[in-house]
Scaffold this motif. Structure first.
Motif, PDB file in Angstrom:
ATOM      1  N   PHE A  65       0.765  -1.272   0.049  1.00  0.00           N
ATOM      2  CA  PHE A  65      -0.082   0.053  -0.005  1.00  0.00           C
ATOM      3  C   PHE A  65       0.877   1.345   0.178  1.00  0.00           C
ATOM      4  O   PHE A  65       0.841   2.020   0.932  1.00  0.00           O
ATOM      5  CB  PHE A  65      -0.706   0.103   1.154  1.00  0.00           C
ATOM      6  N   GLY A  66       1.723   1.502  -1.048  1.00  0.00           N
ATOM      7  CA  GLY A  66       2.676   2.384  -1.038  1.00  0.00           C
ATOM      8  C   GLY A  66       2.140   3.842  -0.669  1.00  0.00           C
ATOM      9  O   GLY A  66       0.905   4.344  -1.313  1.00  0.00           O
ATOM     10  N   VAL A  67       2.489   4.561   0.081  1.00  0.00           N
ATOM     11  CA  VAL A  67       2.110   6.068   0.492  1.00  0.00           C
ATOM     12  C   VAL A  67       2.604   6.812  -0.734  1.00  0.00           C
ATOM     13  O   VAL A  67       2.006   7.873  -1.048  1.00  0.00           O
ATOM     14  CB  VAL A  67       2.507   6.442   1.708  1.00  0.00           C
ATOM     15  N   HIS A 187      -7.021   2.499   5.146  1.00  0.00           N
ATOM     16  CA  HIS A 187      -5.625   2.950   4.992  1.00  0.00           C
ATOM     17  C   HIS A 187      -5.433   3.760   3.959  1.00  0.00           C
ATOM     18  O   HIS A 187      -4.868   5.040   4.142  1.00  0.00           O
ATOM     19  CB  HIS A 187      -4.956   1.741   4.994  1.00  0.00           C
ATOM     20  N   HIS A 191      -4.328   8.032   3.951  1.00  0.00           N
ATOM     21  CA  HIS A 191      -3.279   8.829   3.148  1.00  0.00           C
ATOM     22  C   HIS A 191      -3.908  10.194   2.804  1.00  0.00           C
ATOM     23  O   HIS A 191      -3.262  11.039   2.528  1.00  0.00           O
ATOM     24  CB  HIS A 191      -2.670   7.833   2.042  1.00  0.00           C
ATOM     25  N   GLU A 223       3.087   5.644   7.382  1.00  0.00           N
ATOM     26  CA  GLU A 223       2.225   4.494   6.990  1.00  0.00           C
ATOM     27  C   GLU A 223       1.385   4.085   8.362  1.00  0.00           C
ATOM     28  O   GLU A 223       0.390   3.865   8.382  1.00  0.00           O
ATOM     29  CB  GLU A 223       3.068   3.263   6.637  1.00  0.00           C
TER      30      GLU A 223
HETATM   31 ZN   LIG Z   1      -0.094   3.430   3.014  1.00  0.00          ZN
END
Ligand SMILES: [Zn+2]
Length: 309
Positions: A65-67, A187, A191, A223
């Protein structure tokens, strides 16, 4: 999770059936707020954050889940093909329960964050869009293949989600359950909240002038805060709508654990290298989700000033 028959968000952009290619866009952010990051010197290219581990890491990173999608996306291949973006109308007229589920969860995040912004922040919440895609997609943060997993792009303020990720979550990461999926969405919306509050921007600024290790440490705090915000969301959604069913919280915690950096590194057959963490350990991710869930207040999510994570 009790979701059937409830309001669905109109902010779903269904791009399944079309693939996106294309170039990166400039990202612009709102400014204000801001916390102090840690000092330090040298800048290390972001790409190197992906570099070291090679292909395995790309896949691993992909599932985190890259920010900061630009970090991931620059390392990713362009999706094949150059099909134009078409907004596929409700692809087939048949029922699409997974899409409906996502639309209900997104609506729940809208309802909760509107109230929280008003009551806790005295600000107006701006809703993000959620783009459903398959295979590849083009965002203001660049092109991404499904392999990057769900991500949020601050540049266009959209959450990007390939529904196939939920299958990976279930089958590959052994984190089944609808509330595991809801946690993923919450989540990513976390962000978005960080972007609206200027937190993401501030972190990015500091990251541009510190070492890679320090930069990773900031990513972890960002994160974990998104995990905590997901918990805050769950707290209020439950309080106002009684959405939870038996086992839901365990499902979310299972997902948080499954995508902890240490667990993923171990799974990838490597050593656990805490300095390379960008999202936090399984235990940390569970802890911050739980904290938000218990407390229900944004202040509880101050990962940047927390002594221990
Ligand atoms: Zn994330």
């Amino acid at each position: 999770m009790k979701w059937r028959g409830r309001r669905q968000s109109s902010n779903i952009e269904d791009r399944r059936g079309s693939s996106g290619g294309g170039r990166s866009g400039r990202i612009s952010f709102p400014m204000n707020l801001g916390r102090r990051g840690r000092g330090g010197r040298r800048r290390v290219g972001r790409r190197s954050a992906v570099g070291g581990f090679g292909l395995v890491a790309v896949v691993v990173v992909a599932l985190l889940f890259g920010v900061d999608p630009s970090m991931l996306l620059t390392g990713m291949q362009e999706p094949a093909g150059d099909a134009p973006f078409t907004r596929s109308a409700s692809r087939d007229s048949g029922s699409d329960p997974l899409r409906d589920f996502v639309a209900v969860v997104l609506a729940d995040t809208e309802d909760v964050w509107h109230v929280l912004f008003e009551t806790q922040l005295k600000q107006r919440y701006q809703e993000p869009k959620l783009v459903l895609f398959s295979d590849g997609v083009r965002s203001a943060c660049g092109s991404a293949s499904s392999a990057v997993g769900p991500f949020y792009c601050p540049g266009d303020r959209k959450v990007y989600l390939d529904l196939d990720f939920f299958r990976s979550l279930r089958e590959r990461f052994h984190a089944p359950g609808d509330f595991a999926q809801a946690y993923v969405i919450a989540h990513e919306v976390g962000h978005h909240v960080q972007t609206l509050l200027g937190i993401s921007q501030r972190v990015r600024e500091v990251q541009s002038s510190v070492s890679k290790v320090q930069s990773n440490a900031l990513s972890v705090r960002l994160e974990l805060q998104a995990d905590c915000f997901a918990g805050v969301w769950a707290n209020h959604a439950e309080r106002t709508k009684a959405i939870l069913e038996q086992g839901d919280i365990e499902e979310a915690l299972g997902a948080a654990s499954a995508i902890g950096d240490d667990t993923l590194q171990r799974q990838a057959g490597g050593r656990v290298v805490p300095d390379s963490f960008t999202h936090g350990s399984s235990e940390q991710r569970q802890r911050w989700f739980r904290l938000g869930l218990k407390n229900g207040r944004l202040e509880a999510c101050d990962t940047f000033n927390a002594n221990s994570l």
